[in-house]
Design an enzyme around this catalytic site. Structure first.
Site, PDB file in Angstrom:
ATOM      1  CD  GLU A 121      -7.221 -13.181   9.019  1.00  0.00           C
ATOM      2  OE1 GLU A 121      -6.563 -12.341   8.383  1.00  0.00           O
ATOM      3  OE2 GLU A 121      -8.458 -13.094   9.202  1.00  0.00           O
ATOM      4  CG  ASP A 175      -3.083 -10.590   9.395  1.00  0.00           C
ATOM      5  OD1 ASP A 175      -2.155  -9.769   9.540  1.00  0.00           O
ATOM      6  OD2 ASP A 175      -4.148 -10.299   8.832  1.00  0.00           O
ATOM      7  CB  CYS A 219      -4.473 -18.016   1.785  1.00  0.00           C
ATOM      8  SG  CYS A 219      -5.412 -17.229   3.096  1.00  0.00           S
ATOM      9  CG  HIS A 252      -1.766   2.440 -10.791  1.00  0.00           C
ATOM     10  ND1 HIS A 252      -2.601   1.461 -10.301  1.00  0.00           N
ATOM     11  CD2 HIS A 252      -2.331   3.625 -10.438  1.00  0.00           C
ATOM     12  CE1 HIS A 252      -3.625   2.030  -9.681  1.00  0.00           C
ATOM     13  NE2 HIS A 252      -3.473   3.333  -9.753  1.00  0.00           N
TER      14      HIS A 252
END
Length: 574
Positions: free
Chosen positions: A433, A457, A504, A191
């Site tokens: 992938e 991947d 991507c 966070h």
């Protein structure tokens, strides 16, 4: 003499200030046991601490939502959900009924949840253990009437140094005075990292002994671009980093001139430049950086950081918000992609010895049709509000795609019957992938509407090297000829069947990779919104014809090193 320490880059930027050591407030829960006649009193104290925590967290959420983005504010929605979680509350009440005081009961329940999260393989889920620590510390502090750590009184430029920053402490960060964050622990999904990026505060982690190396009040420079920490900098170093900071600011300002322009090579070839997002909270970045569409909406974030599955209505509203905001620009929404390094603890799925080769992504969805159908129905309903394209992750066979597409059609026809009208056709594609999908891409191209290559991947599976395992990091080779050959095959398969191909992953952001991909004939790149303008600038400076020559040459190389040498020589980087 100044000392330079290097850590893990979490948020880019350069910051100057004095060191502010933030030590975690130690809230010790009492171990005293209680008598039977004290049980109700302790339960009452616990319930009051919950009510007080609700007020505190809503205030934190409101403050963060007002000054940061919705992604950062949503951190506290998850905390509030945990306060309301029946299992968590029942665990604590039962513990009090077993003669433990409220403080100890909270601590014991927290330890159970923390152990569970920390045992998971996913770095994202491990980071959620800190959420539990934060919540339990808050509850114990409320029972004791103790004030938690307060960073709001900082009124001069500082770089905060800590073992780790809790979400509550992170929410108090003010970019006016907080010029950097350095933590011993924490990754990209912590966070403190999320909030630091929202505030454009440079942040570095992964420096285990940082607290033993620094002194409160000592001058420091933090370079979030390189991951460097400069202790006790000289005037020369201060001047050099100031120049670097100024140059970066000038570059970012100049890039704004590209807003509204096409992404086009020097010889006039258009390449789509789309954004990767986690949800509606990222839309401001998408708009301000002039994305031409959404290339990857990672819907798994709707399912994570919570205690149960999102409803159809909740999903519909999230998808609708993105589609509506993007007008008629393409929005590619990937169906739930869990498994590997992403887990949903509330599903209690069986532990797998190798989750990256297990029941993940489309495999999970096809075995859990009700979860899949709920998502598909939400997507179909949302499709009326924009230009939706649905993408199925980790497809390895034609049968997997056909089964997924059949469910999409089935749910669409059901919904059309309900509303009494026919909807526009929804394009359905896959993420490539795996080597298997790449190898049969020419056959797959006859069934799918588009391909999006998931480079991270694809490299991992082609090289049989876990991208999260440092022991084999040398084998995770982006430029290995086998990887490049598969990418070229997919792009050729798409072109031969009039199907567009995007990519991507990290390759879509790297200039050397972009040069090759341009030569291969890629149609679209999907990247983090903040990288769009820089990539648009780079593409405008290269010629596709030149890159075609380069791409042809690298396919005959013997190794990744040879490929890299050729790229650097061709781009005059040597």
């Amino acid at each position: 003499m100044p000392e330079i320490i290097t850590g893990l880059k979490l948020s880019e930027g350069i910051g100057f200030g004095s060191i502010f050591i933030s030590k975690r407030t130690d809230i010790e829960a009492s171990d005293r046991e209680i008598d039977a006649d004290q049980i109700e009193e302790e339960i009452s104290a616990y319930k009051e601490s919950i009510q007080e925590a609700h007020i505190q967290l809503r205030k934190l959420r409101e403050n963060v939502g007002e000054h940061l983005d919705e992604d950062s504010a949503a951190i506290f929605d998850a905390h509030i959900m945990m306060l309301d979680d029946p299992g968590f509350n029942e665990h604590i009440i039962n513990s009090i009924n077993n003669f433990n005081n409220a403080e100890k009961a909270i601590r014991l329940a927290g330890e159970v949840y923390i152990t569970k999260f920390e045992s998971l393989d996913s770095e994202y889920m491990k980071a959620r253990a800190l959420d539990v620590k934060d919540i339990c510390m808050r509850l114990v502090a409320n029972v004791q009437g103790v004030q938690l750590t307060d960073l709001t009184h900082v009124d001069e430029p500082v770089v905060v140094v800590a073992d780790e920053l809790t979400p509550s402490a992170s929410a108090q960060l003010d970019s006016k005075y907080i010029k950097g964050i350095i933590t011993a622990a924490g990754g990209m999904t912590s966070h403190s990292a999320i909030i630091a990026r929202s505030l454009n505060i440079p942040a570095i982690s992964g420096v285990p002994d940082i607290l033993s190396k620094v002194t409160h009040g000592e001058d420091i420079i933090i370079d979030g671009f390189e991951g460097d920490i400069v202790l006790s900098p000289t005037e020369v170093e201060m001047a050099a980093y100031s120049e670097k900071q100024k140059a970066q600011e000038e570059r970012e300002e100049k890039l704004k001139d590209l807003i509204g322009k096409e992404t086009k090579t020097l010889d006039g070839i258009n390449i789509g430049l789309y954004a990767n997002i986690k949800g509606p909270e990222d839309l401001n970045d998408v708009s301000s950086n002039d994305a031409e569409g959404i290339g990857l909406y990672r819907t798994e974030f709707l399912y994570m950081n919570r205690m149960n599955l999102p409803s159809e209505e909740e999903q519909f509203e999230a998808y609708k918000a993105v589609l509506s905001d993007m007008d008629d620009k393409p929005v590619i929404i990937r169906t739930l992609d869990i498994g590997g390094d992403k887990e949903l603890s509330y599903l209690n799925l069986p532990k797998e010895s190798n989750p990256f080769l297990g029941e993940r992504s489309i495999r999970f969805l096809l075995k859990n049709e009700e979860i899949f159908k709920t998502q598909l129905r939400a997507l179909i309903r949302a499709s009326e509000h924009g230009n939706l394209k649905v993408m199925f992750p980790m497809v390895t066979t034609i049968d997997e795609f056909n089964r997924a597409k059949a469910l999409l059609i089935e749910e669409k026809e059901k919904y059309e019957a309900e509303i009494g009208k026919e909807l526009s056709e929804i394009a359905a594609g896959i993420m490539v992938e795996t080597p298997s999908a790449a190898m049969i891409s020419d056959q797959l191209a006859k069934h799918v509407d588009f391909f999006s290559i998931g480079s991270n991947d694809l490299i991992q599976y082609t090289m049989a090297a876990d991208r999260l395992n440092e022991q084999v990091s040398d084998l995770y080779q982006t430029y290995h000829p086998s990887v490049l050959g598969l990418i070229k095959k997919v792009i050729d398969s798409g072109r031969n069947n009039n199907k567009w191909v995007g990519i991507c992953g990290e390759m879509a952001c790297d200039h050397k990779s972009i040069a090759l991909l341009t030569g291969f004939g890629i149609d679209e790149l999907s990247v983090s919104p903040k990288k769009i303008l820089g990539i648009r600038e780079y593409i405008s400076e290269i010629k596709k014809t030149d890159m075609e020559q380069l791409s042809e040459s690298v396919l005959s190389c013997d190794s990744a090193e040879d490929v890299l040498y050729l790229i650097e020589e061709h781009l005059n980087l040597t």
